[in-house]
Each structure stands twice: as C-alpha cells, then as structure tokens.
Design a protein around this motif. Sequence first.
Motif, PDB file in Angstrom:
ATOM      1  N   LYS A  46       0.921  -1.164   0.046  1.00 36.39           N
ATOM      2  CA  LYS A  46       0.030   0.058  -0.040  1.00 36.39           C
ATOM      3  C   LYS A  46       1.005   1.171   0.088  1.00 36.39           C
ATOM      4  CE  LYS A  46      -3.728   2.258   2.552  1.00 36.39           C
ATOM      5  NZ  LYS A  46      -4.356   2.469   3.905  1.00 36.39           N
ATOM      6  N   PRO A  47       1.073   1.856  -1.224  1.00 37.98           N
ATOM      7  CA  PRO A  47       2.167   3.047  -1.194  1.00 37.98           C
ATOM      8  C   PRO A  47       1.918   4.241  -0.618  1.00 37.98           C
ATOM      9  CG  PRO A  47       1.885   1.920  -3.289  1.00 37.98           C
ATOM     10  CD  PRO A  47       0.623   1.385  -2.457  1.00 37.98           C
ATOM     11  N   VAL A  48       2.958   4.763  -0.103  1.00 38.27           N
ATOM     12  CA  VAL A  48       2.642   5.914   0.843  1.00 38.27           C
ATOM     13  C   VAL A  48       2.878   7.361   0.070  1.00 38.27           C
ATOM     14  CG1 VAL A  48       3.430   7.167   2.953  1.00 38.27           C
ATOM     15  CG2 VAL A  48       3.800   4.672   2.706  1.00 38.27           C
ATOM     16  N   HIS A  49       1.868   8.076   0.270  1.00 39.70           N
ATOM     17  CA  HIS A  49       1.704   9.424  -0.696  1.00 39.70           C
ATOM     18  C   HIS A  49       2.223  10.489   0.497  1.00 39.70           C
ATOM     19  CE1 HIS A  49      -1.012  12.191  -2.825  1.00 39.70           C
ATOM     20  NE2 HIS A  49       0.380  12.781  -3.115  1.00 39.70           N
ATOM     21  N   LEU A  50       3.335  10.941   0.302  1.00 42.91           N
ATOM     22  CA  LEU A  50       3.925  11.739   1.050  1.00 42.91           C
ATOM     23  C   LEU A  50       3.890  13.263   0.530  1.00 42.91           C
ATOM     24  CD1 LEU A  50       7.443   9.798   2.149  1.00 42.91           C
ATOM     25  CD2 LEU A  50       5.282  10.131   3.289  1.00 42.91           C
ATOM     26  N   VAL A  51       3.557  14.115   1.388  1.00 41.66           N
ATOM     27  CA  VAL A  51       3.318  15.565   1.017  1.00 41.66           C
ATOM     28  C   VAL A  51       4.409  16.646   1.737  1.00 41.66           C
ATOM     29  CG1 VAL A  51       1.183  15.284   0.245  1.00 41.66           C
ATOM     30  CG2 VAL A  51       1.521  15.882   2.471  1.00 41.66           C
ATOM     31  N   ARG A  52       5.085  16.287   2.848  1.00 41.00           N
ATOM     32  CA  ARG A  52       5.704  16.962   3.742  1.00 41.00           C
ATOM     33  C   ARG A  52       6.631  16.325   4.382  1.00 41.00           C
ATOM     34  NH1 ARG A  52       4.822  19.987   8.734  1.00 41.00           N
ATOM     35  NH2 ARG A  52       3.011  18.938   8.935  1.00 41.00           N
ATOM     36  N   GLY A  53       7.899  16.939   4.786  1.00 40.56           N
ATOM     37  CA  GLY A  53       8.732  16.463   5.743  1.00 40.56           C
ATOM     38  C   GLY A  53       9.453  17.418   6.541  1.00 40.56           C
ATOM     39  N   LYS A  54       9.759  17.049   7.882  1.00 39.94           N
ATOM     40  CA  LYS A  54      10.678  17.805   8.600  1.00 39.94           C
ATOM     41  C   LYS A  54      11.581  17.110   9.563  1.00 39.94           C
ATOM     42  CE  LYS A  54      10.667  21.822  11.909  1.00 39.94           C
ATOM     43  NZ  LYS A  54       9.592  22.762  12.773  1.00 39.94           N
ATOM     44  N   GLY A  55      12.577  17.337   9.452  1.00 44.52           N
ATOM     45  CA  GLY A  55      13.632  16.583  10.544  1.00 44.52           C
ATOM     46  C   GLY A  55      13.567  14.956  10.150  1.00 44.52           C
ATOM     47  N   GLN A  56      13.469  14.132  11.199  1.00 43.21           N
ATOM     48  CA  GLN A  56      13.181  12.833  11.035  1.00 43.21           C
ATOM     49  C   GLN A  56      11.820  12.380  10.641  1.00 43.21           C
ATOM     50  OE1 GLN A  56      13.559  14.594  13.716  1.00 43.21           O
ATOM     51  NE2 GLN A  56      13.499  13.290  15.681  1.00 43.21           N
ATOM     52  N   TYR A  57      10.803  13.215  10.364  1.00 41.97           N
ATOM     53  CA  TYR A  57       9.416  13.032  10.133  1.00 41.97           C
ATOM     54  C   TYR A  57       8.830  13.134   8.987  1.00 41.97           C
ATOM     55  CZ  TYR A  57       9.945  12.998  15.372  1.00 41.97           C
ATOM     56  OH  TYR A  57      10.276  12.851  16.739  1.00 41.97           O
ATOM     57  N   LEU A  58       7.867  12.539   8.547  1.00 36.18           N
ATOM     58  CA  LEU A  58       7.158  12.676   7.137  1.00 36.18           C
ATOM     59  C   LEU A  58       5.790  12.743   7.343  1.00 36.18           C
ATOM     60  CD1 LEU A  58       9.301  10.266   5.015  1.00 36.18           C
ATOM     61  CD2 LEU A  58       9.297  12.883   4.872  1.00 36.18           C
ATOM     62  N   TRP A  59       5.003  13.512   6.449  1.00 37.90           N
ATOM     63  CA  TRP A  59       3.354  13.500   6.562  1.00 37.90           C
ATOM     64  C   TRP A  59       2.868  13.109   5.217  1.00 37.90           C
ATOM     65  CZ3 TRP A  59       6.498  16.542   9.462  1.00 37.90           C
ATOM     66  CH2 TRP A  59       6.335  16.794  10.967  1.00 37.90           C
ATOM     67  N   ASP A  60       1.878  12.266   5.139  1.00 37.64           N
ATOM     68  CA  ASP A  60       1.237  11.791   3.908  1.00 37.64           C
ATOM     69  C   ASP A  60      -0.040  12.726   3.897  1.00 37.64           C
ATOM     70  OD1 ASP A  60      -1.003  11.088   5.733  1.00 37.64           O
ATOM     71  OD2 ASP A  60      -0.392   8.953   5.615  1.00 37.64           O
ATOM     72  N   ALA A  61      -0.742  12.463   2.533  1.00 40.73           N
ATOM     73  CA  ALA A  61      -1.679  13.478   2.274  1.00 40.73           C
ATOM     74  C   ALA A  61      -2.861  13.666   3.256  1.00 40.73           C
ATOM     75  CB  ALA A  61      -2.143  13.054   0.744  1.00 40.73           C
ATOM     76  N   ALA A  62      -2.813  12.623   3.909  1.00 36.82           N
ATOM     77  CA  ALA A  62      -4.204  12.398   5.219  1.00 36.82           C
ATOM     78  C   ALA A  62      -3.751  13.219   6.303  1.00 36.82           C
ATOM     79  CB  ALA A  62      -4.645  10.925   5.209  1.00 36.82           C
ATOM     80  N   GLY A  63      -2.482  13.620   6.194  1.00 34.93           N
ATOM     81  CA  GLY A  63      -2.040  14.397   7.685  1.00 34.93           C
ATOM     82  C   GLY A  63      -1.269  13.327   8.517  1.00 34.93           C
ATOM     83  N   ASP A  64      -1.391  11.889   8.208  1.00 37.14           N
ATOM     84  CA  ASP A  64      -0.783  11.100   9.115  1.00 37.14           C
ATOM     85  C   ASP A  64       0.740  11.337   9.218  1.00 37.14           C
ATOM     86  OD1 ASP A  64      -3.223   9.873   9.909  1.00 37.14           O
ATOM     87  OD2 ASP A  64      -2.847   8.649   8.142  1.00 37.14           O
ATOM     88  N   LYS A  65       1.468  11.392  10.668  1.00 34.44           N
ATOM     89  CA  LYS A  65       2.943  11.320  10.680  1.00 34.44           C
ATOM     90  C   LYS A  65       3.489  10.170  10.682  1.00 34.44           C
ATOM     91  CE  LYS A  65       5.957  13.648  14.237  1.00 34.44           C
ATOM     92  NZ  LYS A  65       5.846  14.361  15.546  1.00 34.44           N
ATOM     93  N   TYR A  66       4.576   9.997  10.050  1.00 36.01           N
ATOM     94  CA  TYR A  66       5.465   8.995  10.058  1.00 36.01           C
ATOM     95  C   TYR A  66       6.891   9.091  10.658  1.00 36.01           C
ATOM     96  CZ  TYR A  66       2.116   7.063   6.754  1.00 36.01           C
ATOM     97  OH  TYR A  66       0.926   6.655   6.283  1.00 36.01           O
ATOM     98  N   LEU A  67       7.497   8.212  11.067  1.00 37.14           N
ATOM     99  CA  LEU A  67       8.959   8.370  11.452  1.00 37.14           C
ATOM    100  C   LEU A  67       9.805   7.563  10.374  1.00 37.14           C
ATOM    101  CD1 LEU A  67      11.179   8.644  13.614  1.00 37.14           C
ATOM    102  CD2 LEU A  67      10.667   6.333  14.470  1.00 37.14           C
ATOM    103  N   ASP A  68      10.613   8.492   9.635  1.00 36.87           N
ATOM    104  CA  ASP A  68      11.575   8.033   8.680  1.00 36.87           C
ATOM    105  C   ASP A  68      12.864   7.080   9.304  1.00 36.87           C
ATOM    106  OD1 ASP A  68      13.319   7.555   6.356  1.00 36.87           O
ATOM    107  OD2 ASP A  68      12.843   9.495   5.796  1.00 36.87           O
ATOM    108  N   VAL A  69      12.992   5.876   9.007  1.00 32.05           N
ATOM    109  CA  VAL A  69      13.951   5.219   9.564  1.00 32.05           C
ATOM    110  C   VAL A  69      14.835   4.491   8.392  1.00 32.05           C
ATOM    111  CG1 VAL A  69      14.824   3.452  11.166  1.00 32.05           C
ATOM    112  CG2 VAL A  69      12.706   4.607  11.806  1.00 32.05           C
ATOM    113  N   TYR A  70      14.887   5.260   7.231  1.00 31.43           N
ATOM    114  CA  TYR A  70      15.322   4.643   6.154  1.00 31.43           C
ATOM    115  C   TYR A  70      16.260   5.657   5.242  1.00 31.43           C
ATOM    116  CZ  TYR A  70      15.865   1.753   1.782  1.00 31.43           C
ATOM    117  OH  TYR A  70      16.432   1.379   0.568  1.00 31.43           O
ATOM    118  N   ASN A  71      15.917   6.881   5.387  1.00 30.73           N
ATOM    119  CA  ASN A  71      16.448   7.812   4.413  1.00 30.73           C
ATOM    120  C   ASN A  71      17.723   8.457   4.789  1.00 30.73           C
ATOM    121  OD1 ASN A  71      16.378  10.170   2.502  1.00 30.73           O
ATOM    122  ND2 ASN A  71      14.281  10.063   2.454  1.00 30.73           N
TER     123      ASN A  71
END
Length: 446
Positions: A46-71
Amino acid sequence: MATRSTIMDTNSFRAEHADGLDADVRKLTDKRSKVLGESYRLFYRKPVHLVRGKGQYLWDAAGDKYLDVYNNVASIGHCHPAVIEAVHQQMGMLNTHTRYLHENILNYSEDLLATLPAEIDRAMYMCTGSEANDLAIRVARSFSGGTGIIVSQEAYHGTSDLTSGASPALGSGQSLAATTRLVLPPDRYRVDAPDLGAWFAAEIQKQIDDMAAHGIKFAGFLADSIFSSDGVLPGPKGYLKQAIDVVHKNGGIFIADEVQPGFARTGDAFWGFARHDVVPDVVTTGKPMGNGIPVSALLAKSNVLAAFSDEIPYFNTFGGNPVAMAAAQAVLKVIKEEGLQEHSRIVGGKLLAALTGLMDKYECVGDVRGAGLFIGFELVKDRASKTPDKQLALDVIEKLRDNHVLTSVAGPYGNVLKLRPPLAFQESDIDWLVGALDKSLASLVG
C-alpha cells in the motif's frame, strides 16, 4: 527468469496489490504506471503518498505522521532550514557550470578535503553517486592499466553502464561486466572464521587470481565499508586493512564508496572507511552530501587521479555548480555545528542496545548489528539454523508501515531490516521505532 533485485523489487508494490487501495492512491499508481513506465518501483503493498517532511518525520496526504528510519538522502533531516536558506540565497544570485571561476566550489573543496586523510587532496564533482563511481572505475583503470573490478556479492554502486555492470544487487536481469568479480561479503554472523580480516583478504586474493587466470588485469576493489546492500555488515574495527593491503600488493586501488557510510553516519568516524584505519585511493560520495540537492564527488590521491586527469578532460554541466556547492557547504557546517557525528554514535548506540533487547523476546531475531545510526536487524526462522526469513521481514516492513514507521530490507536473502534514519533521529524516537517493531513482531509470530 531473472532473479528479482533485493534493492528494487523486494519491498515493492505490485499490480496484484492494486485492488486493496483506496481510490485516490489507486488513481496515482495507475497514472504513474501510464506515464512513467514499468521500470520504476514504489515501496509497500500500500504505497505511501508523502507531501511534507521535517527533520526525521514525514506526513502523508491524509495528515498522518511517520518516522523515517530509512532515508540518508535528507541526511541531516528533511527540509533543514540551513540548506533551504543556502540554496535560496545562491539561486537568487547565480547558478552556472564549473568553466567559470566561482568561490563556492573552492571553499567547499578545501573544507571537505580537510575531513579526509592528507593523502587525499583532489576533488571532482558530479550529480549522483552513480556518476562518481563510474568515474572512479575509469580512474582505477587508467592508474592500473587493468580492467578488472572486484565488488561484494550483493553490492550496489549505481545505474550507469559501468556501475550497473558492477552492481549485482540489481538482479540477474542486469548483466555484470565480464571484468567484474564478486567476493563473498565479510558477514561475521554467517562466516565461521577466527580472523575475519584474514579470511576476507584471502577471498579478495582468490578473485584477483581468477581474473589473472582469465587474462584480466586487476584494476581495483570497490566497496562501501559497511556493506549495506549485503545486509549492513560493520564488522570489527580495522578488519578491512588486510584486504586493502592485498589490493595494493596486486597493483589495484581501493575505491571507498561512501554514499551510505559517509558524512558522520557510522558515528565512530566522519567517513565509514576511517573505522578501519585505511586510506583509500579514491573516495566517492553522493546522496547525503547535499541533503536532497543532487550533488556528488570523487575525492582522490593526486598521483592516482593524475593517470586519468592528465590525459582526459572532464566536464559535468551540473556537477559542482554554485547552488549544489552551497547546499553541500550547509550540510557540512550543520554536521559540525550540531555535533551530528557524536550524536550518531551516542544515539545509535542506544538504539542498537534497545533493538538487541528484542532478541530476548523473539527467537526470529537472529542478529542485530550496526555502527552509529546504521543498523541491520536480521530475521531468521530460528537462531540455531540461521535460516533467513524473507517473508517475515517483508511482513514486518508492512506492519511497520501500518504503525507509521518507514524502512526497508537489504541483504542477499532480503531478510535484514535496514535501519538508517536521518541524523536528526533523536533518543526520544527510539521508543516509537522499537515499540512499533515489537508490536509488529508480536502480531506476526506471537
């Protein structure tokens, strides 16, 4: 039938997953396939549709926050204000190529070379790690008079003709060059050798001997010192030295591909190779250098580079342009001012300890290893047999995605979670990552 690539196809969306997508995501995946063709890949069923990032965090189009542990592309953190300001300011004044004089490339080169052993005293610039490694292979061949390149069994060094021919991780659909030889990776978890350094040096010599038997003169050994595509293999400090001695004894050069272990990532040193008390002949870097701005470099000993540069002019329209150099300078300054190398060492050590604690709870966690903020988390059927469990690893990746943690897999078996967050990752993020991993494993293996 071609073997699927571990770096492109292992954690990948496929057409059979489309029916489970919501309408908006399905529309984007369908459009992507139509306009971009079939070579591109998306992460996750289920692909992730990302729209914003700051520091170690990313947000998708629905506004959900993710922890980036790969980038490691946004190495000092997504949208770092220092990089944004540097790029914006320089873009407003000038952006052109290196056939005009400009201070940015000279000032940055002096600062970057100051982080390296004194013997490495020349810099050249490109846009991607692939370009840097492509040029490095050309330099190795010019210096040695040979053509043979040794890489590890699951190495990835780029997408150009030369580098894809030395990147077995692209899968058997991509042919390796006839002059490429593969060496078994220095996997301390799976290699039963009392002295890993001596064992690995002997493996290098075997491949050099095989080249000679086939009329191929050895040119160089190209390696990322943490062997990330082979499953994140930091090994004991210093073990690489014997292998590099063998390379030099046989007239070749050592090319340290620092695209992944460089720029303070491993914590112990600014450069990954420095953990092993070796001085490469050529160093290449890319992604983390500009925090998302395309810029890469080849750094070399002047006598090694001269065999190529004294004979062949080199020009790269975008390589080393003032805007790219401004971004790279900002990254270098932030790493120093924010103490990110020491941060990586300390926080990475605490993360490693927390992840290792999961071994007490789950028999399927075979090994946890790493240096700084670069950790491999290996999943197996059981610890006694060490049988890789690729399916479990892929299921864990999907569960982590559901828990808003983004990462992927590596290694020849596709069973190693590759945990490599932006250096902005904080001690306070450890609970989120380890908790999500604990929850994911519990739901899958009980």
